[in-house]
Design a protein around this motif. Structure first.
Motif, short mmCIF file in Angstrom:
data_model
loop_
_atom_site.label_atom_id
_atom_site.label_comp_id
_atom_site.label_asym_id
_atom_site.label_seq_id
_atom_site.Cartn_x
_atom_site.Cartn_y
_atom_site.Cartn_z
N PHE A 175 59.38 39.27 73.10
CA PHE A 175 57.89 39.62 73.19
C PHE A 175 58.29 41.02 74.33
CE2 PHE A 175 55.34 35.19 72.67
CZ PHE A 175 55.61 35.33 71.39
N LYS A 176 57.18 41.51 75.18
CA LYS A 176 57.15 42.95 75.87
C LYS A 176 55.86 42.63 76.13
CE LYS A 176 60.33 45.41 72.27
NZ LYS A 176 60.03 47.17 71.85
N PRO A 177 55.62 43.51 77.57
CA PRO A 177 55.17 43.43 78.36
C PRO A 177 53.36 44.15 77.69
CG PRO A 177 56.75 43.36 79.33
CD PRO A 177 56.90 43.93 78.08
N PHE A 186 58.22 37.74 81.98
CA PHE A 186 59.19 37.68 82.70
C PHE A 186 59.17 38.63 83.56
CE2 PHE A 186 61.15 36.52 78.35
CZ PHE A 186 60.18 36.93 77.67
N ASP A 187 60.09 37.38 84.82
CA ASP A 187 60.39 38.15 86.07
C ASP A 187 61.64 39.25 85.77
OD1 ASP A 187 61.88 35.45 87.92
OD2 ASP A 187 62.91 37.11 85.79
N ARG A 230 45.86 51.04 79.80
CA ARG A 230 47.02 50.61 80.44
C ARG A 230 46.47 49.89 81.80
NH1 ARG A 230 51.63 51.77 79.40
NH2 ARG A 230 52.83 51.22 80.42
N ILE A 231 47.14 48.29 81.79
CA ILE A 231 46.91 47.32 82.43
C ILE A 231 47.55 47.03 83.60
CG2 ILE A 231 45.98 45.20 83.36
CD1 ILE A 231 44.81 45.37 80.55
N ARG A 232 47.69 47.08 85.55
CA ARG A 232 48.66 46.36 85.99
C ARG A 232 48.89 45.57 85.77
NH1 ARG A 232 48.45 45.39 91.19
NH2 ARG A 232 50.33 45.43 92.69
N VAL A 233 50.42 45.02 85.74
CA VAL A 233 50.14 43.69 85.23
C VAL A 233 51.33 42.57 86.84
CG1 VAL A 233 51.44 41.58 84.57
CG2 VAL A 233 50.52 43.61 83.39
N ARG A 234 50.45 41.87 87.84
CA ARG A 234 51.06 41.80 88.89
C ARG A 234 51.83 40.25 88.34
NH1 ARG A 234 47.86 39.02 91.40
NH2 ARG A 234 45.26 38.79 90.70
N THR A 288 49.85 44.25 78.63
CA THR A 288 49.48 45.46 79.94
C THR A 288 49.40 46.67 79.22
OG1 THR A 288 51.65 46.43 79.44
CG2 THR A 288 51.85 45.24 81.49
N ARG A 289 48.78 46.70 78.07
CA ARG A 289 48.30 47.76 77.44
C ARG A 289 47.21 47.13 76.22
NH1 ARG A 289 50.21 53.20 75.78
NH2 ARG A 289 52.32 52.60 76.60
#
Length: 324
Positions: free
Chosen positions: A36-38, A7-8, A161-165, A138-139
Motif C-alpha cells: 500500500f502507498k499513501p 505507515f509512520d 492532493r490531501i494533506r495526510v496527518r 492522499t490523492r
C-alpha cells in the motif's frame, strides 16, 4: 474526519495481525500492507493505486486456499477484495462474521489450539478489512461545488492532493474511529455531508459515492464544532482520545462475549454517551483509556479482553449514577 497514515515515518505497520493468526494469512496481510502507498484508494480506476487490486493479487489466493483447507466455502463472496470494493461496511462485517463462525465451529472439533488459530485468523481479516475501508488516500477525485451568480451550485470533478496527518492519539494506528461524513467530535454529520444530502434530495447532480468539496464548509466537523475558536470544539477536543479508547474497548469487549460487532453508527453512539455528556471524564473511562493506550499484554489476548469487559461494566454503571 481524522485521517491517518498507513505507515509512520519508521514504516511501522498498524496492529492488524492477531498473535495466533494462520501464518499464510498473516504473511499475505503484511505483504499487502507493504504494497500500500499513501496515494492508494478503494477505486479500481488506476490499478497501480488500487487497494482492492492489491488485495486480489496478494491475499485473495491465500484466503481461498485457507477456506479450502478448512472446508468452509465463502458463500456469496469470492475474496476480501470483493467485500472491500463492493460492499458497505455493515454487509462486509456481516459476511466476515458469518463465515468466521463457520471457520471457528469447524476448528472446535480439532481442538483448543485450532480454535484459537481460527479465531485469531478471523480477527485479522476483520481488522484488515476495516483498515482498508477506512484508508485515507492522499490523492482523491472530488466534486467541487461552485456557487454561480444566480445562486445555484455547479459541480465538477477534479483530483486533489490531501494533506495526510498522523493521528496523535492512536497507539497503534487504528481504523475504527472516524468515518467520512461524520463529525470527529460528535455523532452528527459534517457540514459538507449535510450540504451533500440536502442537495441530493433537492435533485442536484451530485455523485453520492464521490467526496464533495465546498470551500466554505468543513469536511471534518459539524456546524457546532466547525469553529476551532468555539467553546464546544475546545471542550470536546480534549475528550476525543477517551472516546476513541472507549470504541476500541467496546469492540474487544463484544468480541470476548462472542457478540456480533456493532456497526459504525451504533458504536459511536453507544460510547459517546459514556464520555461527552458527563461534567468531567469519569474515572472508569480514564482507566479504560490508560489500559488501551498501555495494555499489560496484547489487547487481542483473552485476559486483556476480560479486563476490558469488566472496565466497560464499571464505566456503564458510573455513567448511570452520574446521570441520576
Amino acid at each position: 474526519m481524522t485521517r491517518f497514515e498507513a505507515f509512520d515515518a519508521d514504516r511501522q505497520r498498524p496492529n492488524i495481525v492477531a498473535e495466533h493468526c494462520d501464518p499464510a494469512i498473516a504473511q499475505a496481510v503484511v505483504v499487502c500492507l507493504d504494497a500500500f502507498k499513501p496515494s492508494d484508494s478503494l477505486s479500481i480506476g488506476v490499478r497501480s493505486r488500487s487497494i482492492p487490486v492489491k488485495i486480489a493479487k496478494h491475499l485473495d489466493p491465500v484466503l481461498v486456499d485457507f477456506a479450502i483447507r478448512n472446508e468452509v466455502p465463502m458463500t456469496g463472496w469470492n475474496g476480501l477484495s470483493e467485500l472491500v470494493r463492493d460492499c458497505n461496511r455493515d454487509v462486509m462485517d456481516f459476511r466476515i462474521h458469518m463465515w468466521g463462525r463457520q471457520v471457528i465451529a469447524r476448528a472446535v472439533c480439532k481442538g483448543h489450539k485450532h480454535r484459537d488459530q481460527a479465531a485469531h485468523t478471523v480477527d485479522t481479516l476483520r481488522n484488515f478489512a476495516e483498515f482498508c475501508r477506512a484508508f485515507r488516500s492522499t490523492r482523491l477525485p472530488v466534486q467541487v461545488a461552485e456557487k454561480g451568480k444566480d445562486g445555484a451550485f455547479a459541480y465538477h470533478l477534479e483530483e486533489q492532493r490531501i494533506r495526510v496527518r498522523k493521528h496523535a492519539y492512536a497507539k497503534p494506528i487504528e481504523p475504527w474511529f472516524d468515518e467520512a461524513g461524520w463529525c470527529e467530535l460528535c455523532c452528527n454529520h459534517t457540514e459538507t455531508e449535510k450540504f451533500k444530502r440536502e442537495h441530493i434530495e433537492a435533485g442536484d447532480d451530485i455523485k453520492p459515492d464521490v467526496p464533495l468539496y465546498v470551500p466554505s464548509l468543513s469536511t471534518r466537523f459539524c456546524a457546532d464544532h466547525a469553529s476551532t475558536a468555539g467553546q464546544a470544539y475546545k471542550r470536546d477536543l480534549l475528550r476525543r482520545p477517551y472516546w476513541h479508547s472507549m470504541m476500541r474497548a467496546l469492540i474487544e469487549a463484544r468480541l470476548s462475549l462472542g457478540l456480533y460487532a456493532l456497526d459504525f453508527e451504533e458504536r459511536r453512539a453507544a460510547t459517546y454517551e459514556l464520555v461527552f455528556p458527563q461534567k468531567s471524564v469519569l474515572p472508569s473511562v480514564k482507566a479504560i483509556h490508560d489500559y488501551v493506550m498501555n495494555p499489560p499484554g496484547k489487547l487481542r489476548e483473552t485476559t486483556s479482553r476480560a479486563d476490558l469487559l469488566e472496565l466497560m461494566r464499571l464505566a456503564i454503571a458510573d455513567a448511570k449514577r452520574a446521570s441520576q
